[in-house]
Design a protein around this motif. Structure first.
Motif, PDB file in Angstrom:
ATOM      1  N   ARG A  82       0.856  -1.185   0.000  1.00  0.00           N
ATOM      2  CA  ARG A  82       0.000   0.000   0.000  1.00  0.00           C
ATOM      3  C   ARG A  82       0.891   1.234   0.000  1.00  0.00           C
ATOM      4  O   ARG A  82       1.967   1.217   0.587  1.00  0.00           O
ATOM      5  N   SER A  83       0.403   2.301  -0.632  1.00  0.00           N
ATOM      6  CA  SER A  83       1.116   3.575  -0.540  1.00  0.00           C
ATOM      7  C   SER A  83       0.109   4.701  -0.711  1.00  0.00           C
ATOM      8  O   SER A  83      -0.928   4.530  -1.350  1.00  0.00           O
ATOM      9  N   ALA A  84       0.426   5.833  -0.106  1.00  0.00           N
ATOM     10  CA  ALA A  84      -0.451   6.998  -0.214  1.00  0.00           C
ATOM     11  C   ALA A  84      -0.355   7.554  -1.633  1.00  0.00           C
ATOM     12  O   ALA A  84       0.733   7.707  -2.178  1.00  0.00           O
ATOM     13  N   VAL A  85      -1.509   7.804  -2.227  1.00  0.00           N
ATOM     14  CA  VAL A  85      -1.542   8.412  -3.563  1.00  0.00           C
ATOM     15  C   VAL A  85      -2.574   9.525  -3.564  1.00  0.00           C
ATOM     16  O   VAL A  85      -3.749   9.285  -3.427  1.00  0.00           O
ATOM     17  N   GLY A  86      -2.116  10.735  -3.669  1.00  0.00           N
ATOM     18  CA  GLY A  86      -3.036  11.853  -3.723  1.00  0.00           C
ATOM     19  C   GLY A  86      -3.433  12.367  -2.351  1.00  0.00           C
ATOM     20  O   GLY A  86      -2.909  11.926  -1.329  1.00  0.00           O
ATOM     21  N   PRO A  87      -4.386  13.285  -2.347  1.00  0.00           N
ATOM     22  CA  PRO A  87      -4.778  13.949  -1.102  1.00  0.00           C
ATOM     23  C   PRO A  87      -5.581  13.019  -0.188  1.00  0.00           C
ATOM     24  O   PRO A  87      -6.152  12.029  -0.626  1.00  0.00           O
ATOM     25  N   GLY A  88      -5.620  13.389   1.074  1.00  0.00           N
ATOM     26  CA  GLY A  88      -6.420  12.635   2.039  1.00  0.00           C
ATOM     27  C   GLY A  88      -5.815  11.287   2.358  1.00  0.00           C
ATOM     28  O   GLY A  88      -4.605  11.103   2.331  1.00  0.00           O
ATOM     29  N   ARG A  89      -6.700  10.352   2.612  1.00  0.00           N
ATOM     30  CA  ARG A  89      -6.248   9.027   3.037  1.00  0.00           C
ATOM     31  C   ARG A  89      -6.286   8.020   1.898  1.00  0.00           C
ATOM     32  O   ARG A  89      -6.228   6.827   2.131  1.00  0.00           O
ATOM     33  N   ARG A  90      -6.370   8.476   0.670  1.00  0.00           N
ATOM     34  CA  ARG A  90      -6.446   7.557  -0.466  1.00  0.00           C
ATOM     35  C   ARG A  90      -5.185   6.715  -0.532  1.00  0.00           C
ATOM     36  O   ARG A  90      -4.069   7.210  -0.506  1.00  0.00           O
ATOM     37  N   VAL A  91      -5.403   5.406  -0.615  1.00  0.00           N
ATOM     38  CA  VAL A  91      -4.301   4.450  -0.657  1.00  0.00           C
ATOM     39  C   VAL A  91      -4.316   3.754  -2.002  1.00  0.00           C
ATOM     40  O   VAL A  91      -5.366   3.313  -2.481  1.00  0.00           O
ATOM     41  N   GLY A  92      -3.157   3.694  -2.620  1.00  0.00           N
ATOM     42  CA  GLY A  92      -3.012   2.967  -3.872  1.00  0.00           C
ATOM     43  C   GLY A  92      -2.233   1.693  -3.639  1.00  0.00           C
ATOM     44  O   GLY A  92      -1.443   1.590  -2.702  1.00  0.00           O
ATOM     45  N   LEU A  93      -2.486   0.717  -4.493  1.00  0.00           N
ATOM     46  CA  LEU A  93      -1.822  -0.575  -4.356  1.00  0.00           C
ATOM     47  C   LEU A  93      -0.870  -0.798  -5.513  1.00  0.00           C
ATOM     48  O   LEU A  93      -1.125  -0.371  -6.632  1.00  0.00           O
ATOM     49  N   SER A  94       0.222  -1.485  -5.229  1.00  0.00           N
ATOM     50  CA  SER A  94       1.164  -1.868  -6.283  1.00  0.00           C
ATOM     51  C   SER A  94       1.774  -3.212  -5.906  1.00  0.00           C
ATOM     52  O   SER A  94       1.729  -3.617  -4.752  1.00  0.00           O
ATOM     53  N   VAL A  95       2.302  -3.898  -6.905  1.00  0.00           N
ATOM     54  CA  VAL A  95       2.937  -5.188  -6.635  1.00  0.00           C
ATOM     55  C   VAL A  95       4.422  -4.971  -6.340  1.00  0.00           C
ATOM     56  O   VAL A  95       5.022  -4.010  -6.790  1.00  0.00           O
ATOM     57  N   THR A  96       4.956  -5.885  -5.605  1.00  0.00           N
ATOM     58  CA  THR A  96       6.399  -5.922  -5.381  1.00  0.00           C
ATOM     59  C   THR A  96       7.024  -6.689  -6.540  1.00  0.00           C
ATOM     60  O   THR A  96       6.307  -7.249  -7.386  1.00  0.00           O
ATOM     61  N   SER A  97       8.328  -6.769  -6.581  1.00  0.00           N
ATOM     62  CA  SER A  97       8.956  -7.562  -7.643  1.00  0.00           C
ATOM     63  C   SER A  97       8.557  -9.030  -7.505  1.00  0.00           C
ATOM     64  O   SER A  97       8.335  -9.729  -8.497  1.00  0.00           O
TER      65      SER A  97
END
Length: 196
Positions: A82-97
């Motif tokens: 998980r990582s913060a993306v954009g304003p507020g508490r919006r969380v974005g997801l990404s894969v690891t290697s």
């Protein structure tokens, strides 16, 4: 007797369509090596870096809380983060290697199952099968969300690159890396569920 019952009585060989669908589904899920929802979510996260938990929940067909637990499992396995993306508490997801490698491995295995399924068919037969499969998905999907859900294990980036034969929601299409152009197959002329 309903029309469905009459058709089943006069043409029980339609069951082969169901047998085909179940056989393919069983083989594809078996090679995933993880929970069905986890496998589908991991592929979505890889194809749509920064995707929200809400979007994963919608496309995989889970509640928000179930999807949060799913993401917790993927993080614990070092497959996603998980990582913060954009304003507020919006969380974005990404894969690891490690997660990207897992998706690639699953997709190779899925492609092998699908290749085995069409072995012995000539090019024209495979083209016709794809056309029929598109029609079947469109006939049984009630809405765009169900079509998007049907595509949850697909390599969506590659599919959009060559022109996915199924329509994609504008939200899903816009979130693809390099998105913006419509798919090469063009907009569909039929609506979901139009075959019912």
């Amino acid at each position: 007797m309903s029309e469905i019952d009459r058709n089943a009585a006069t043409d029980p060989t339609l069951d082969v369509v169901g047998a085909c669908a179940l056989g393919l589904a069983d083989a594809i899920w078996e090679i995933q090596g993880r929970d069905r929802s986890d496998a589908a979510a991991l592929g979505l996260i890889r194809d749509r870096p920064g995707i929200s938990i809400e979007d994963v929940a919608r496309q995989v067909g889970l509640t928000h809380s179930a999807t949060v637990r799913l993401v917790d499992r993927l993080e614990e396995a070092s497959l996603a983060r998980r990582s913060a993306v954009g304003p507020g508490r919006r969380v974005g997801l990404s894969v690891t290697s490690k997660g990207a490698k897992a998706v690639s491995s699953s997709r190779r295995a899925r492609h092998a199952v699908l290749s085995l399924a069409v072995r012995g068919l000539d090019t024209e037969s495979v083209r016709l099968l794809k056309e029929l499969a598109r029609t079947i998905v469109m006939n049984i999907a009630d809405d765009q969300q169900e079509i998007d859900r049907a595509c949850r294990l697909c390599n969506q980036v590659a599919c959009f690159d060559v022109g996915c034969p199924l329509p994609a929601s504008s939200q899903r299409r816009a979130s693809m890396p390099g998105a913006g152009a419509p798919n090469a197959a063009g907009a569909p002329t039929s609506e979901p569920g139009s075959g019912r």
